[in-house]
Scaffold this active site. Structure first.
Site, PDB file in Angstrom:
ATOM      1  N   GLU A 160       0.812  -1.204   0.000  1.00  0.00           N
ATOM      2  CA  GLU A 160       0.000   0.000   0.000  1.00  0.00           C
ATOM      3  C   GLU A 160       0.853   1.265   0.000  1.00  0.00           C
ATOM      4  O   GLU A 160       0.547   2.244  -0.683  1.00  0.00           O
ATOM      5  CB  GLU A 160      -0.905   0.020   1.233  1.00  0.00           C
ATOM      6  CG  GLU A 160      -1.871  -1.146   1.329  1.00  0.00           C
ATOM      7  CD  GLU A 160      -2.605  -1.155   2.656  1.00  0.00           C
ATOM      8  OE1 GLU A 160      -2.335  -0.274   3.476  1.00  0.00           O
ATOM      9  OE2 GLU A 160      -3.420  -2.064   2.871  1.00  0.00           O
ATOM     10  N   LYS A 203     -15.302  -1.093   4.413  1.00  0.00           N
ATOM     11  CA  LYS A 203     -15.038  -1.634   5.750  1.00  0.00           C
ATOM     12  C   LYS A 203     -13.534  -1.814   5.931  1.00  0.00           C
ATOM     13  O   LYS A 203     -12.869  -2.433   5.102  1.00  0.00           O
ATOM     14  CB  LYS A 203     -15.740  -2.981   5.913  1.00  0.00           C
ATOM     15  CG  LYS A 203     -15.323  -3.799   7.133  1.00  0.00           C
ATOM     16  CD  LYS A 203     -15.915  -5.193   7.066  1.00  0.00           C
ATOM     17  CE  LYS A 203     -15.340  -6.108   8.143  1.00  0.00           C
ATOM     18  NZ  LYS A 203     -13.899  -6.429   7.892  1.00  0.00           N
ATOM     19  N   ASP A 235     -11.527  -6.589  -1.403  1.00  0.00           N
ATOM     20  CA  ASP A 235     -12.463  -7.705  -1.276  1.00  0.00           C
ATOM     21  C   ASP A 235     -13.878  -7.158  -1.160  1.00  0.00           C
ATOM     22  O   ASP A 235     -14.078  -5.995  -0.808  1.00  0.00           O
ATOM     23  CB  ASP A 235     -12.125  -8.567  -0.064  1.00  0.00           C
ATOM     24  CG  ASP A 235     -12.079  -7.767   1.229  1.00  0.00           C
ATOM     25  OD1 ASP A 235     -13.092  -7.748   1.949  1.00  0.00           O
ATOM     26  OD2 ASP A 235     -11.034  -7.152   1.519  1.00  0.00           O
TER      27      ASP A 235
END
Length: 257
Positions: A28, A189, A215
């Site tokens: 990331e 989330k 995901d």
């Protein structure tokens, strides 16, 4: 409440990105640190015993800092979740005094809110989905909803999706967690943003999230399996987006975002 109206009209000069994993090893953040030629701060800008580590530099006239929550020496892993994130953000606000805070990273997305693998979302609000306190007043405190700093111009310029980001301290979720996320229209989330937002409020610092989807939360595949399969693709989307976010922010005020 974030910054007042007068501060909203001041040019942004300093930004911090809060991340949960080590930039040198993290898909990331490593490309961002490298692309912006950020250097690890030595001596540390956040003193011991705090485990936080910072990387700093200049980009498009902005002072840019990547703040990593640190390493859990006892268990040999990076510190993730709301507690390390809130500590890192609090100390970063004290020692780096940013004009803007961005929670950046990967996350799960909801297909019910239009999320696809690799999409990049900007937050409209942040909240907790796993703090259930069914007592008057404490129920809202548990959710901890905080509006994000509005970014309509940024979202339009970079063609980013937008929605509510919810945070919890588990990679998976319970049925109660899912019910809360659905009830409040969660689009994304993850595990840190709501805690970062709470600290940003304390310091009256503007804050929003930039999250790439790894995901599908409301899909039919195990979270950990899909996360690992798509991490590189989501990280690539984040790599392309974050430098563009900095370029857009440079020379602007909070009100112009």
């Amino acid at each position: 409440m974030y910054a007042d109206q007068q501060e909203d009209q001041q040019p942004i000069k300093s930004i911090i990105f809060i991340i949960g994993k080590h930039p040198a090893m993290n898909a990331e953040a490593a490309p961002l640190v490298s692309a912006l030629n950020l250097q690890r701060d030595d001596p540390p800008k956040i003193p011991a015993p705090a485990p936080c580590v910072t990387f700093s530099g200049q980009h498009h006239g902005l002072g840019v800092h990547v703040v990593w929550s640190g390493h859990d020496c006892e268990h040999g892993v990076d510190l993730i979740g709301t507690v390390p994130a809130s500590l890192a953000t609090y100390l970063a606000c004290q020692h780096l005094k940013p004009d803007l805070i961005i929670s950046a990273g990967t996350a799960g997305g909801f297909k019910a809110r239009g999320a696809c693998i690799g999409d990049v979302f900007v937050s409209t609000g942040k909240m907790h989905h796993d703090r259930r306190i069914p007592l008057p007043g404490f129920d809202k405190q548990g959710l901890g909803y905080v509006d994000s700093t509005p970014t309509p111009n940024l979202r339009k310029a970079l063609n980013l999706k937008a929605g509510i980001v919810t945070s919890g301290n588990s990679l998976d979720y319970t049925q109660e967690d899912m019910a809360i996320m659905n009830r409040h229209g969660a689009a994304v989330k993850e595990m840190e943003a709501a805690a970062i937002a709470w600290v940003a409020q304390l310091f009256r610092k503007p804050m929003f999230c930039v999250k790439a989807v790894t995901d599908i939360v409301d899909g039919d595949r195990p979270t950990q399996e899909e996360f690992l399969e798509n991490l590189n693709a989501a990280a690539a989307a984040l790599q392309q987006t974050l430098p563009k976010v900095l370029e857009f922010v440079a020379g602007k005020t909070i009100a112009e975002l």
